[in-house]
Design an enzyme around this catalytic site. Sequence first.
Site, PDB file in Angstrom:
ATOM      1  N   GLU A  36      54.668  20.425  81.295  1.00  0.00           N
ATOM      2  CA  GLU A  36      53.710  20.803  80.269  1.00  0.00           C
ATOM      3  C   GLU A  36      52.310  20.788  80.869  1.00  0.00           C
ATOM      4  OE1 GLU A  36      51.365  21.690  77.300  1.00  0.00           O
ATOM      5  OE2 GLU A  36      53.552  21.813  77.027  1.00  0.00           O
ATOM      6  N   ARG A 193      43.618  28.099  58.420  1.00  0.00           N
ATOM      7  CA  ARG A 193      44.433  26.940  58.064  1.00  0.00           C
ATOM      8  C   ARG A 193      43.531  25.797  57.602  1.00  0.00           C
ATOM      9  NH1 ARG A 193      50.250  27.258  58.299  1.00  0.00           N
ATOM     10  NH2 ARG A 193      50.840  28.682  59.964  1.00  0.00           N
ATOM     11  N   TYR A 233      51.321  24.297  50.327  1.00  0.00           N
ATOM     12  CA  TYR A 233      52.458  23.392  50.131  1.00  0.00           C
ATOM     13  C   TYR A 233      52.122  22.053  50.773  1.00  0.00           C
ATOM     14  CZ  TYR A 233      53.697  25.228  54.813  1.00  0.00           C
ATOM     15  OH  TYR A 233      53.677  25.635  56.128  1.00  0.00           O
ATOM     16  N   ASP A 314      58.578  31.420  71.362  1.00  0.00           N
ATOM     17  CA  ASP A 314      57.550  32.459  71.341  1.00  0.00           C
ATOM     18  C   ASP A 314      57.441  33.209  72.656  1.00  0.00           C
ATOM     19  OD1 ASP A 314      56.897  31.934  68.735  1.00  0.00           O
ATOM     20  OD2 ASP A 314      55.094  30.772  69.183  1.00  0.00           O
ATOM     21  N   GLY A 327      58.928  28.914  64.289  1.00  0.00           N
ATOM     22  CA  GLY A 327      59.419  27.668  64.866  1.00  0.00           C
ATOM     23  C   GLY A 327      60.923  27.553  64.757  1.00  0.00           C
TER      24      GLY A 327
END
EC number: 1.-.-.-
Length: 434
Positions: A36, A193, A233, A314, A327
Amino acid sequence: MKSSPGLHIIIVGAGITGLATATSLRRAGHTVHLYEKSAQDNEIGAAIYVPPNVSQFLLPWGLDLDKWGFVKSQKVSFLHHASLETKMTLSDGMTAKGLTGAELYYAHRVDLHGCLRWMATRPEGPGRPATIHLMSNVVAYDPLAPSITLASGEVISADVVIGADGVRSDAVEAIIGDKVQTMRPRFANTCYRFLVPADAIEADPATQFWNEGSDGWSRVMIESVTGRSVVSYPCRSNTIHNFVLINNEENDTNMCAEDWHARFKIPDILKKFSDYDPRLLKVLSKAPDARRWPLIYRKPIHQWTKGCMTLAGDACHAMLPFLAQGGAQGIEDAVALGVVLQGATTRDDIQKRLQIYQEVRMKRASIIQILSNMGADHSVSVEDLKEYLNEDQMPYSQHDMMIHNYKYDVAEVAFEAMKRYDPSFRLGNDFLGR
């Protein structure tokens, strides 16, 4: 007596797909190392759907809903954008549970990431804990070796390399020989967001109404003339309300830069939604900050695998968020890889199994990619689906779409593909955990 270490598998990218893949492969008996490039010391993100097509695997793999703050979907309502009056609430028969028998959950993306990291690396449980190498930037791939090269110049070889390096994937170029072109939707090209604490909403009498009955309640507010929308939500045990604001912005020259770290002034964003109910705007103003996600999509690619290297998530099927399956499709990839690579031995065997993985996953992921992209770009149409589906197979209604997306068992599909390849193929008792 020690069990066989299985294959040595490298995964590039320790996001949701990478960690889910590591979990699946450790359960299949392999030794997994993830590389990573970031330090992962400041994970960010908003909320995410965990739908039935993947919750059916995460729960038996050890997902503790309470520990990780997952919220079970209870109700979906469509509200008038200017008055918040309820226009329609989905009946029980039209919910994920009613259609598939399995639950849909809402989670904070950081919580899902943390849960998958725990699954992949926990000392106990099936298989060997995966090892995560942070600050390890991969700059080159050799699919035929297979190997990766780090920025330090170190070359690391393995039996299998999996590129799960996200929407800005470099791994895909090693597979298809070129970058995948990114495209901007013709409509609805920007997503904002907001994460609003329930406590902040409760502290103001003018906004307390939003908390009332909000457990597992998803609310959708679409302004039909421009196509702007707001979706809300709860997540993190109902302590946070996730808001997604979709807008079309034609004059922004920086729209192709996907940057989760960029912050934007909330009053400036709310001006773009000034015709929405003032009470809703008051709720949104409680957010500590807001982030913008430029909506960029890619068309399906027709090759995921080369030699002993393949792609997942992705990196091979980046999609827009309109079906909330991005996802989930990465997790489906992870499950399929765990199935097809279980018991793999020789190089020739590995290559054949990776081709089976591509055959199992590419069609389904491409269909969902196209269906997701149709929501924002009318040039993406039914014609694009005809490469993958006959006319009578196309999911036109919301009911058909939910059945297509949610009522699907990728492990069963991958298992049947492996049985055709090798009639003696068996899944280990620990793999599914059911």
